[in-house]
Design a protein around this motif. Structure first.
Motif, PDB file in Angstrom:
ATOM      1  N   THR A   1       4.537  14.513 -11.066  1.00 26.19           N
ATOM      2  CA  THR A   1       4.946  14.561 -12.469  1.00 26.19           C
ATOM      3  C   THR A   1       3.900  15.308 -13.296  1.00 26.19           C
ATOM      4  O   THR A   1       4.234  16.177 -14.113  1.00 26.19           O
ATOM      5  CB  THR A   1       5.145  13.134 -13.025  1.00 26.19           C
ATOM      6  OG1 THR A   1       6.162  12.486 -12.272  1.00 26.19           O
ATOM      7  CG2 THR A   1       5.529  13.157 -14.498  1.00 26.19           C
ATOM      8  N   GLU A   2       2.614  14.984 -13.064  1.00 21.79           N
ATOM      9  CA  GLU A   2       1.544  15.654 -13.797  1.00 21.79           C
ATOM     10  C   GLU A   2       1.501  17.152 -13.488  1.00 21.79           C
ATOM     11  O   GLU A   2       1.349  17.989 -14.391  1.00 21.79           O
ATOM     12  CB  GLU A   2       0.200  15.015 -13.482  1.00 21.79           C
ATOM     13  CG  GLU A   2      -0.935  15.564 -14.337  1.00 21.79           C
ATOM     14  CD  GLU A   2      -2.253  14.848 -14.138  1.00 21.79           C
ATOM     15  OE1 GLU A   2      -3.263  15.398 -14.601  1.00 21.79           O
ATOM     16  OE2 GLU A   2      -2.276  13.761 -13.517  1.00 21.79           O
ATOM     17  N   ILE A   3       1.651  17.502 -12.219  1.00 18.53           N
ATOM     18  CA  ILE A   3       1.662  18.918 -11.834  1.00 18.53           C
ATOM     19  C   ILE A   3       2.820  19.639 -12.525  1.00 18.53           C
ATOM     20  O   ILE A   3       2.655  20.727 -13.086  1.00 18.53           O
ATOM     21  CB  ILE A   3       1.743  19.073 -10.296  1.00 18.53           C
ATOM     22  CG1 ILE A   3       0.420  18.642  -9.665  1.00 18.53           C
ATOM     23  CG2 ILE A   3       2.112  20.500  -9.903  1.00 18.53           C
ATOM     24  CD1 ILE A   3       0.481  18.492  -8.152  1.00 18.53           C
ATOM     25  N   THR A   4       3.988  19.044 -12.503  1.00 20.34           N
ATOM     26  CA  THR A   4       5.173  19.648 -13.118  1.00 20.34           C
ATOM     27  C   THR A   4       4.950  19.858 -14.613  1.00 20.34           C
ATOM     28  O   THR A   4       5.252  20.933 -15.157  1.00 20.34           O
ATOM     29  CB  THR A   4       6.420  18.768 -12.872  1.00 20.34           C
ATOM     30  OG1 THR A   4       6.606  18.628 -11.474  1.00 20.34           O
ATOM     31  CG2 THR A   4       7.670  19.371 -13.498  1.00 20.34           C
TER      32      THR A   4
ATOM     33  N   GLU B   1       0.829  -1.205   0.000  1.00 16.65           N
ATOM     34  CA  GLU B   1       0.000   0.000   0.000  1.00 16.65           C
ATOM     35  C   GLU B   1       0.863   1.255   0.000  1.00 16.65           C
ATOM     36  O   GLU B   1       0.583   2.213  -0.726  1.00 16.65           O
ATOM     37  CB  GLU B   1      -0.912   0.034   1.232  1.00 16.65           C
ATOM     38  CG  GLU B   1      -2.142  -0.828   1.118  1.00 16.65           C
ATOM     39  CD  GLU B   1      -3.043  -0.653   2.332  1.00 16.65           C
ATOM     40  OE1 GLU B   1      -4.259  -0.707   2.141  1.00 16.65           O
ATOM     41  OE2 GLU B   1      -2.532  -0.466   3.454  1.00 16.65           O
ATOM     42  N   LEU B   2       1.899   1.253   0.817  1.00 14.87           N
ATOM     43  CA  LEU B   2       2.800   2.409   0.865  1.00 14.87           C
ATOM     44  C   LEU B   2       3.490   2.624  -0.475  1.00 14.87           C
ATOM     45  O   LEU B   2       3.647   3.762  -0.928  1.00 14.87           O
ATOM     46  CB  LEU B   2       3.828   2.242   1.987  1.00 14.87           C
ATOM     47  CG  LEU B   2       3.280   2.342   3.408  1.00 14.87           C
ATOM     48  CD1 LEU B   2       4.370   2.008   4.417  1.00 14.87           C
ATOM     49  CD2 LEU B   2       2.710   3.728   3.669  1.00 14.87           C
ATOM     50  N   ASP B   3       3.895   1.534  -1.118  1.00 18.56           N
ATOM     51  CA  ASP B   3       4.510   1.654  -2.444  1.00 18.56           C
ATOM     52  C   ASP B   3       3.517   2.248  -3.437  1.00 18.56           C
ATOM     53  O   ASP B   3       3.871   3.104  -4.245  1.00 18.56           O
ATOM     54  CB  ASP B   3       4.988   0.282  -2.945  1.00 18.56           C
ATOM     55  CG  ASP B   3       6.215  -0.219  -2.207  1.00 18.56           C
ATOM     56  OD1 ASP B   3       6.879   0.594  -1.527  1.00 18.56           O
ATOM     57  OD2 ASP B   3       6.504  -1.427  -2.310  1.00 18.56           O
TER      58      ASP B   3
ATOM     59  N   GLN C   1       1.524   6.850  -6.615  1.00 16.80           N
ATOM     60  CA  GLN C   1       0.475   7.827  -6.929  1.00 16.80           C
ATOM     61  C   GLN C   1       0.975   9.253  -6.684  1.00 16.80           C
ATOM     62  O   GLN C   1       0.712  10.165  -7.478  1.00 16.80           O
ATOM     63  CB  GLN C   1      -0.784   7.554  -6.101  1.00 16.80           C
ATOM     64  CG  GLN C   1      -1.531   6.312  -6.526  1.00 16.80           C
ATOM     65  CD  GLN C   1      -2.710   5.994  -5.603  1.00 16.80           C
ATOM     66  OE1 GLN C   1      -3.023   6.756  -4.691  1.00 16.80           O
ATOM     67  NE2 GLN C   1      -3.350   4.860  -5.832  1.00 16.80           N
ATOM     68  N   LYS C   2       1.697   9.452  -5.608  1.00 19.94           N
ATOM     69  CA  LYS C   2       2.257  10.769  -5.290  1.00 19.94           C
ATOM     70  C   LYS C   2       3.222  11.201  -6.388  1.00 19.94           C
ATOM     71  O   LYS C   2       3.164  12.344  -6.872  1.00 19.94           O
ATOM     72  CB  LYS C   2       2.967  10.723  -3.938  1.00 19.94           C
ATOM     73  CG  LYS C   2       3.624  12.031  -3.567  1.00 19.94           C
ATOM     74  CD  LYS C   2       4.407  11.908  -2.271  1.00 19.94           C
ATOM     75  CE  LYS C   2       5.185  13.198  -2.031  1.00 19.94           C
ATOM     76  NZ  LYS C   2       6.133  13.062  -0.933  1.00 19.94           N
ATOM     77  N   ASN C   3       4.099  10.309  -6.795  1.00 25.39           N
ATOM     78  CA  ASN C   3       5.056  10.631  -7.857  1.00 25.39           C
ATOM     79  C   ASN C   3       4.343  10.956  -9.160  1.00 25.39           C
ATOM     80  O   ASN C   3       4.738  11.884  -9.880  1.00 25.39           O
ATOM     81  CB  ASN C   3       6.059   9.496  -8.063  1.00 25.39           C
ATOM     82  CG  ASN C   3       7.069   9.404  -6.930  1.00 25.39           C
ATOM     83  OD1 ASN C   3       7.336  10.399  -6.257  1.00 25.39           O
ATOM     84  ND2 ASN C   3       7.621   8.225  -6.716  1.00 25.39           N
ATOM     85  N   ASN C   4       3.285  10.192  -9.472  1.00 26.07           N
ATOM     86  CA  ASN C   4       2.516  10.452 -10.690  1.00 26.07           C
ATOM     87  C   ASN C   4       1.884  11.848 -10.636  1.00 26.07           C
ATOM     88  O   ASN C   4       1.890  12.580 -11.634  1.00 26.07           O
ATOM     89  CB  ASN C   4       1.434   9.389 -10.906  1.00 26.07           C
ATOM     90  CG  ASN C   4       2.013   8.032 -11.257  1.00 26.07           C
ATOM     91  OD1 ASN C   4       3.177   7.915 -11.622  1.00 26.07           O
ATOM     92  ND2 ASN C   4       1.195   6.998 -11.132  1.00 26.07           N
TER      93      ASN C   4
END
Length: 105
Positions: free
Chosen positions: A90-93, A77-79, A84-87
């Motif tokens: 990336t999308e925000i950037t 779950e943590l992974d 999801q956080k990294n995605n």
């Protein structure tokens, strides 16, 4: 129960009242196993005590397996959350760059 004390066996003597049916079963079992009644009762108690301890060990091992599974689930779950956080980052950037709001590196 016996202990070695000064080279001699020390045994605890202890009287037990048995129902006649159980007494007969112990006699029958002792004869079948070629033991005295006393030896048969000691053997039976030893087996039962071992079974109880083995059952407890089995229960503890089962709990350990369940905890290991929960830990793997939590780690997975943590992974997934980290991915999801990294995605999202990336999308925000990418969107900020497309809008010309890019942050200086």
């Amino acid at each position: 129960m016996s202990n070695e004390k000064n080279g001699a066996k020390e045994e605890i003597r202890f009287n037990v009242r048995l129902p006649p049916e159980l007494h007969q079963r112990v006699i029958t079992r002792a004869k079948a196993n070629g033991r005295s009644m006393n030896s048969e009762i000691i053997e039976m108690l030893t087996l039962v005590a071992g079974d109880i301890e083995n059952k407890k060990l089995d229960e503890l091992r089962e709990k350990l397996v369940m905890l290991d599974a929960r830990m793997r689930y939590t780690a997975a779950e943590l992974d997934e959350i980290a991915q999801q956080k990294n995605n999202l980052l990336t999308e925000i950037t990418l969107r900020e760059r497309m809008m010309g709001h890019g942050r200086p590196d």
